[in-house]
Write an enzyme that holds these catalytic residues in place. Structure first.
Site, PDB file in Angstrom:
ATOM      1  N   MET A  17      75.468 -39.606  36.312  1.00 49.89           N
ATOM      2  CA  MET A  17      76.267 -40.134  37.414  1.00 49.89           C
ATOM      3  C   MET A  17      76.275 -39.112  38.553  1.00 49.89           C
ATOM      4  O   MET A  17      76.234 -37.907  38.312  1.00 49.89           O
ATOM      5  CB  MET A  17      77.695 -40.408  36.942  1.00 49.89           C
ATOM      6  CG  MET A  17      77.727 -41.598  35.989  1.00 49.89           C
ATOM      7  SD  MET A  17      79.348 -41.924  35.343  1.00 49.89           S
ATOM      8  CE  MET A  17      80.104 -42.733  36.747  1.00 49.89           C
ATOM      9  N   SER A  19      73.922 -38.400  40.566  1.00 48.14           N
ATOM     10  CA  SER A  19      72.656 -37.697  40.821  1.00 48.14           C
ATOM     11  C   SER A  19      71.915 -38.274  42.025  1.00 48.14           C
ATOM     12  O   SER A  19      70.924 -37.696  42.479  1.00 48.14           O
ATOM     13  CB  SER A  19      71.765 -37.741  39.570  1.00 48.14           C
ATOM     14  OG  SER A  19      71.483 -39.077  39.205  1.00 48.14           O
ATOM     15  N   LYS A  21      70.938 -41.734  42.225  1.00 51.19           N
ATOM     16  CA  LYS A  21      70.047 -42.821  41.819  1.00 51.19           C
ATOM     17  C   LYS A  21      70.146 -44.006  42.778  1.00 51.19           C
ATOM     18  O   LYS A  21      69.126 -44.538  43.224  1.00 51.19           O
ATOM     19  CB  LYS A  21      70.385 -43.293  40.383  1.00 51.19           C
ATOM     20  CG  LYS A  21      70.269 -42.207  39.336  1.00 51.19           C
ATOM     21  CD  LYS A  21      70.624 -42.722  37.953  1.00 51.19           C
ATOM     22  CE  LYS A  21      72.042 -43.238  37.816  1.00 51.19           C
ATOM     23  NZ  LYS A  21      73.075 -42.182  37.995  1.00 51.19           N
ATOM     24  N   SER A  22      71.391 -44.412  43.085  1.00 51.43           N
ATOM     25  CA  SER A  22      71.572 -45.547  43.991  1.00 51.43           C
ATOM     26  C   SER A  22      71.055 -45.203  45.381  1.00 51.43           C
ATOM     27  O   SER A  22      70.398 -46.020  46.025  1.00 51.43           O
ATOM     28  CB  SER A  22      73.043 -45.952  44.066  1.00 51.43           C
ATOM     29  OG  SER A  22      73.499 -46.291  42.781  1.00 51.43           O
ATOM     30  N   ASP A  88      69.611 -52.138  39.954  1.00 52.95           N
ATOM     31  CA  ASP A  88      70.489 -50.965  39.823  1.00 52.95           C
ATOM     32  C   ASP A  88      71.252 -51.058  38.501  1.00 52.95           C
ATOM     33  O   ASP A  88      71.388 -52.134  37.927  1.00 52.95           O
ATOM     34  CB  ASP A  88      71.463 -50.883  41.010  1.00 52.95           C
ATOM     35  CG  ASP A  88      72.043 -49.479  41.164  1.00 52.95           C
ATOM     36  OD1 ASP A  88      71.447 -48.512  40.640  1.00 52.95           O
ATOM     37  OD2 ASP A  88      73.103 -49.328  41.820  1.00 52.95           O
ATOM     38  N   GLU A  89      71.752 -49.928  38.019  1.00 54.67           N
ATOM     39  CA  GLU A  89      72.527 -49.860  36.767  1.00 54.67           C
ATOM     40  C   GLU A  89      71.772 -50.550  35.625  1.00 54.67           C
ATOM     41  O   GLU A  89      72.355 -51.317  34.848  1.00 54.67           O
ATOM     42  CB  GLU A  89      73.898 -50.534  36.960  1.00 54.67           C
ATOM     43  CG  GLU A  89      74.731 -49.960  38.086  1.00 54.67           C
ATOM     44  CD  GLU A  89      75.446 -48.654  37.760  1.00 54.67           C
ATOM     45  OE1 GLU A  89      75.180 -48.059  36.674  1.00 54.67           O
ATOM     46  OE2 GLU A  89      76.239 -48.208  38.593  1.00 54.67           O
ATOM     47  N   GLN A  91      70.788 -49.713  32.853  1.00 49.97           N
ATOM     48  CA  GLN A  91      71.219 -49.441  31.466  1.00 49.97           C
ATOM     49  C   GLN A  91      72.143 -50.517  30.910  1.00 49.97           C
ATOM     50  O   GLN A  91      72.270 -50.669  29.704  1.00 49.97           O
ATOM     51  CB  GLN A  91      71.886 -48.055  31.373  1.00 49.97           C
ATOM     52  CG  GLN A  91      73.314 -47.950  31.922  1.00 49.97           C
ATOM     53  CD  GLN A  91      73.387 -47.800  33.424  1.00 49.97           C
ATOM     54  OE1 GLN A  91      72.381 -47.692  34.102  1.00 49.97           O
ATOM     55  NE2 GLN A  91      74.599 -47.769  33.969  1.00 49.97           N
ATOM     56  N   PHE A 120      77.560 -41.149  27.836  1.00 48.37           N
ATOM     57  CA  PHE A 120      78.429 -39.958  27.937  1.00 48.37           C
ATOM     58  C   PHE A 120      78.288 -39.034  26.729  1.00 48.37           C
ATOM     59  O   PHE A 120      78.676 -37.874  26.778  1.00 48.37           O
ATOM     60  CB  PHE A 120      79.901 -40.376  28.138  1.00 48.37           C
ATOM     61  CG  PHE A 120      80.580 -40.864  26.885  1.00 48.37           C
ATOM     62  CD1 PHE A 120      81.272 -39.972  26.072  1.00 48.37           C
ATOM     63  CD2 PHE A 120      80.535 -42.205  26.516  1.00 48.37           C
ATOM     64  CE1 PHE A 120      81.909 -40.411  24.910  1.00 48.37           C
ATOM     65  CE2 PHE A 120      81.159 -42.654  25.360  1.00 48.37           C
ATOM     66  CZ  PHE A 120      81.846 -41.746  24.555  1.00 48.37           C
ATOM     67  N   CYS A 145      76.453 -29.809  38.600  1.00 47.67           N
ATOM     68  CA  CYS A 145      77.455 -29.676  37.544  1.00 47.67           C
ATOM     69  C   CYS A 145      78.808 -29.340  38.163  1.00 47.67           C
ATOM     70  O   CYS A 145      78.919 -28.361  38.915  1.00 47.67           O
ATOM     71  CB  CYS A 145      77.049 -28.604  36.540  1.00 47.67           C
ATOM     72  SG  CYS A 145      78.315 -28.284  35.297  1.00 47.67           S
TER      73      CYS A 145
END
Ligand code: ADP
Ligand code: ZN
Length: 190
Positions: A17, A19, A21-22, A88-89, A91, A120, A145
């Site tokens: 999350m 990073s 991606k979107s 998107d998303e 997963q 997670f 991080c």
């Protein structure tokens, strides 16, 4: 990056999350739009109605997307002349999304999928691992991080501010759930 021009292919953008991606998915889709290509974007939806909604990045960028409940709905919603399919998303879709991506690529479509590679717990997430395997192009991107500032590869689940346990239920009534990007060293699963 070299891109084939005479056949379809699959691109996958994965990471934890935050990073980007979107952001990256939106960037690629907007460039395809500038090139006057026929694009369509899908995202998972828990409702069974089709409604128009956007893919929105944490930095505020957005592009119009169609929320769908099942991967197979893609076939009901695309035209013959579609050139680029964004997802998107990824997963959260059922495994069939992989076969559909392959089928579309075989038919000449450029498929761009973005999603979480790990849950997670740090374990492979849903259909993403198989999609990574069959894709032509894979980008694994990092967030920062939130504990140490190093590149983050994992999503930390927090419940009431504390690291979630491996067996914690997906929905915990009355608890405040949040997520942070973390590196391997700072990622905690109790
Ligand atoms: P994803 O789709 O991977 O969750 P987004 O594209 O929605 O990511 O958002 C990426 C943006 O989130 C970054 O450009 C940055 O502005 C913001 N952001 C917030 N927290 C972080 C973090 N810990 N690391 C990197 N970017 C972050
Ligand atoms: Zn760290």
């Amino acid at each position: 990056m070299y891109r084939p021009v005479n056949h379809g292919y699959i691109e996958v953008v994965v990471g934890p999350m935050y990073s980007g991606k979107s952001e990256e998915l939106i960037r690629r889709l907007k460039r395809a739009k500038i090139a006057k290509q026929n694009i369509i974007v899908f995202k998972p939806h828990i409702d069974d109605r089709y409604s128009k909604k956007d893919v929105v990045s944490h930095s505020g960028d957005s592009i119009e997307a169609i929320p769908i409940k099942e991967a197979s709905s893609i076939y009901d919603l695309i035209d013959e002349d579609v050139q680029v399919v964004g997802i998107d998303e990824v997963q959260f879709f059922d495994e069939e999304i992989v076969d559909i991506a392959v089928d579309l690529a075989n038919k000449g479509v450029r498929v761009i999928a973005a999603g979480l590679d790990m849950d997670f717990k740090g374990e492979p997430f849903g259909p993403t691992p198989r999609l990574l395997a069959v894709a032509e192009f894979v980008d694994k991107i990092q967030a920062i991080c939130s504990v140490c500032g190093q590149p983050a590869t994992r999503s930390q689940r927090l419940i009431d501010g504390k690291p979630a346990r491996y067996d914690d239920p997906i929905i915990q009534v009355g608890a405040v759930e949040s997520y942070e990007a973390r590196c391997r060293k700072c990622h905690v699963v109790k």
